[in-house]
Design an enzyme around this catalytic site. Structure first.
Site, PDB file in Angstrom:
ATOM      1  N   ASP A 174       0.852  -1.187   0.000  1.00 59.04           N
ATOM      2  CA  ASP A 174       0.000   0.000   0.000  1.00 59.04           C
ATOM      3  C   ASP A 174       0.890   1.240   0.000  1.00 59.04           C
ATOM      4  O   ASP A 174       2.119   1.126   0.049  1.00 59.04           O
ATOM      5  CB  ASP A 174      -0.976  -0.033   1.188  1.00 59.04           C
ATOM      6  N   GLY A 182      -0.459   5.718   3.097  1.00 60.73           N
ATOM      7  CA  GLY A 182      -1.409   6.789   3.410  1.00 60.73           C
ATOM      8  C   GLY A 182      -2.433   6.380   4.472  1.00 60.73           C
ATOM      9  O   GLY A 182      -2.635   7.092   5.446  1.00 60.73           O
ATOM     10  N   ASP A 211      -2.684   8.501  -1.659  1.00 57.26           N
ATOM     11  CA  ASP A 211      -3.982   9.179  -1.724  1.00 57.26           C
ATOM     12  C   ASP A 211      -4.372   9.683  -0.346  1.00 57.26           C
ATOM     13  O   ASP A 211      -3.778   9.294   0.654  1.00 57.26           O
ATOM     14  CB  ASP A 211      -5.064   8.236  -2.266  1.00 57.26           C
ATOM     15  N   GLY A 245     -11.199   4.165   0.096  1.00 54.84           N
ATOM     16  CA  GLY A 245     -12.135   4.954   0.889  1.00 54.84           C
ATOM     17  C   GLY A 245     -13.471   4.294   1.152  1.00 54.84           C
ATOM     18  O   GLY A 245     -14.420   4.941   1.572  1.00 54.84           O
ATOM     19  N   ASP A 305      -8.031  -7.238  -0.217  1.00 60.55           N
ATOM     20  CA  ASP A 305      -7.174  -7.496   0.934  1.00 60.55           C
ATOM     21  C   ASP A 305      -8.006  -7.145   2.157  1.00 60.55           C
ATOM     22  O   ASP A 305      -8.853  -6.251   2.091  1.00 60.55           O
ATOM     23  CB  ASP A 305      -5.932  -6.600   0.928  1.00 60.55           C
ATOM     24  N   CYS A 322     -15.211 -27.749   5.887  1.00 59.15           N
ATOM     25  CA  CYS A 322     -13.871 -27.233   5.590  1.00 59.15           C
ATOM     26  C   CYS A 322     -12.830 -28.345   5.554  1.00 59.15           C
ATOM     27  O   CYS A 322     -12.848 -29.274   6.352  1.00 59.15           O
ATOM     28  CB  CYS A 322     -13.490 -26.198   6.645  1.00 59.15           C
ATOM     29  N   CYS A 360      -9.443 -27.641   5.684  1.00 62.77           N
ATOM     30  CA  CYS A 360      -8.148 -27.097   6.108  1.00 62.77           C
ATOM     31  C   CYS A 360      -7.486 -28.013   7.149  1.00 62.77           C
ATOM     32  O   CYS A 360      -8.128 -28.892   7.716  1.00 62.77           O
ATOM     33  CB  CYS A 360      -8.315 -25.671   6.653  1.00 62.77           C
ATOM     34  N   CYS A 413      -9.321 -27.988  10.574  1.00 60.61           N
ATOM     35  CA  CYS A 413     -10.599 -28.712  10.612  1.00 60.61           C
ATOM     36  C   CYS A 413     -10.432 -30.218  10.401  1.00 60.61           C
ATOM     37  O   CYS A 413     -11.223 -31.011  10.893  1.00 60.61           O
ATOM     38  CB  CYS A 413     -11.559 -28.137   9.578  1.00 60.61           C
ATOM     39  N   HIS A 455      -7.313 -21.684   9.539  1.00 59.34           N
ATOM     40  CA  HIS A 455      -8.695 -21.940   9.120  1.00 59.34           C
ATOM     41  C   HIS A 455      -9.295 -20.731   8.405  1.00 59.34           C
ATOM     42  O   HIS A 455      -9.858 -20.855   7.314  1.00 59.34           O
ATOM     43  CB  HIS A 455      -9.587 -22.343  10.292  1.00 59.34           C
TER      44      HIS A 455
HETATM   45 ZN   LIG Z   1     -11.068 -25.160   8.491  1.00 61.81          ZN
END
Ligand SMILES: [Zn+2]
Length: 366
Positions: free
Chosen positions: A73, A76, A127, A208, A258, A296, A298, A301, A327
């Site tokens: 970034d 700012g 900005d 913004g 993001d 999930c 992951c 999990c 997760h």
């Molecule tokens: Zn998970």
């Protein structure tokens, strides 16, 4: 999207690595989660360890040992939200460091120079980040200033790029994105978009928003801005948002996101799931043997129960932050993966409807 450090599938989510690290997880974790691009914060890296020190290490990629794309970034937003005693003038933003009170001046030129030293693949133009709510008069004044700053930031960026060989910056292939401002006023947003595109950047972001306005206002602003940004270039909605926000922004033509929500909330015990948000601190999970999210796949999990995650959180184990972050990031990155798949097969509208139904069907933890 093609960058100097490789290709990023869009729409994409960028995990936030403020100080050159995503809190709680390693780069190895990020790679196995499928993260293709990281965001890092110019303000923080400029103050510590310093952009020149990082340039001497060969740039941010080498310094933090991440070979995939990085976006930085402009600094700012942090000046406006973190720094103390800031004073905005036409020249730029003078502020005192939140760390040691030292005085600094961040200008559009300086933001381009710092990011050139960091060598990110995508630099953001400097900005002004207006607080919400703002009246139409101050929103216009701020938008006009942002446009003047955008021109100055672009000029400096191009000077540096033209002299890349002699200045020995770490990443001569760096791109720079312009930022559309205009608060919640459709006419200002439209004008800001048109005039930012006129200056000419590699791509464009919407700034913004996601600063406290209601989500329908944000969706409306996004929906009115994206048609004015070149369709062939990535469009980046800065700082958004909840999983629902991401789906709705994609529906309106956004390609990049993001947000600190998945990582920050993980450290506070809040988990995003296919059935909405759960708060792992709650007593009702003390003897719950199920995974955080039954849908999930992951690492967290597949291995651990809600009961164990709650125990780790309650006892302040470092692993609580790591497992929760794994997760939440998986949930965000996987949501984007499913969005891309649904777009490829022309089923996005169907996905969008099912996604909202599933996350609103269950009661949400407070
Ligand atoms: Zn998970």
């Amino acid at each position: 999207m093609t960058t100097a450090h490789g290709i990023v599938e869009t729409p994409a989510f960028m995990p936030v690595g403020t100080q050159g690290a995503v809190k709680g997880v390693t780069h190895r974790d990020l790679e196995s989660l499928g993260a293709e691009i990281l965001l890092s914060n110019t303000y923080h890296l400029y103050l510590r360890p310093g952009d020149e020190l990082i340039a001497r290490r060969g740039g941010l990629h080498r310094f933090i040992c991440w070979s995939k794309p990085i976006l930085t970034d402009s600094g700012g937003y942090q000046v406006f939200s973190l720094a103390e005693r800031r004073k905005i003038t036409e020249e730029g933003a003078r502020f005192q460091s939140h760390l040691d009170g030292s005085s600094h001046l961040l200008t559009p030129e300086k933001a381009a120079e710092i990011q050139a030293n960091l060598g990110s693949d995508i630099a953001m133009v400097f900005d002004e980040c207006l607080a919400h709510p703002a009246d139409a008069v101050s929103a216009r004044a701020s938008m006009e200033r942002t446009l003047r700053w955008a021109k100055r930031g672009r000029d400096r960026f191009q000077q540096i790029r033209d002299r890349a060989a002699e200045s020995r910056i770490p990443n001569p292939g760096q791109a720079q994105f312009g930022i559309v401002q205009g608060s919640v006023f459709p006419d200002l947003r439209a004008e800001s978009a048109d005039r930012t595109v006129e200056i000419g950047f590699e791509a464009y972001a919407i700034g913004g928003l996601s600063v406290g306005e209601p989500s329908d206002v944000m969706y409306d602003m996004v929906g009115q801005t994206t048609p004015r940004l070149p369709a062939a270039l990535p469009r980046y909605l800065m700082g958004a948002g909840t999983p629902q926000d991401l789906v709705e922004a994609v529906a309106r033509g956004v390609d990049m996101f993001d947000c600190v929500l998945p990582t920050r909330n993980a450290r506070n015990g809040q988990l995003f799931t296919s059935q909405g948000r759960i708060n792992i601190k709650n007593a009702k999970y003390a003897e719950d043997d199920g995974p955080a999210d039954p849908a999930c796949q992951c690492y967290t999990c597949r291995h651990y129960s809600r009961a164990y995650l709650r125990h780790l959180f309650a006892t302040g184990e470092i692993n609580a932050a790591t497992l929760n972050t794994l997760h939440n990031l998986h949930f965000y990155l996987d949501t984007l993966r499913r969005i891309r798949e649904s777009l490829t097969f022309g089923r996005f509208e169907n996905f969008r409807q099912l996604f909202h139904e599933s996350s609103s069907r269950h009661p949400q933890d407070s």
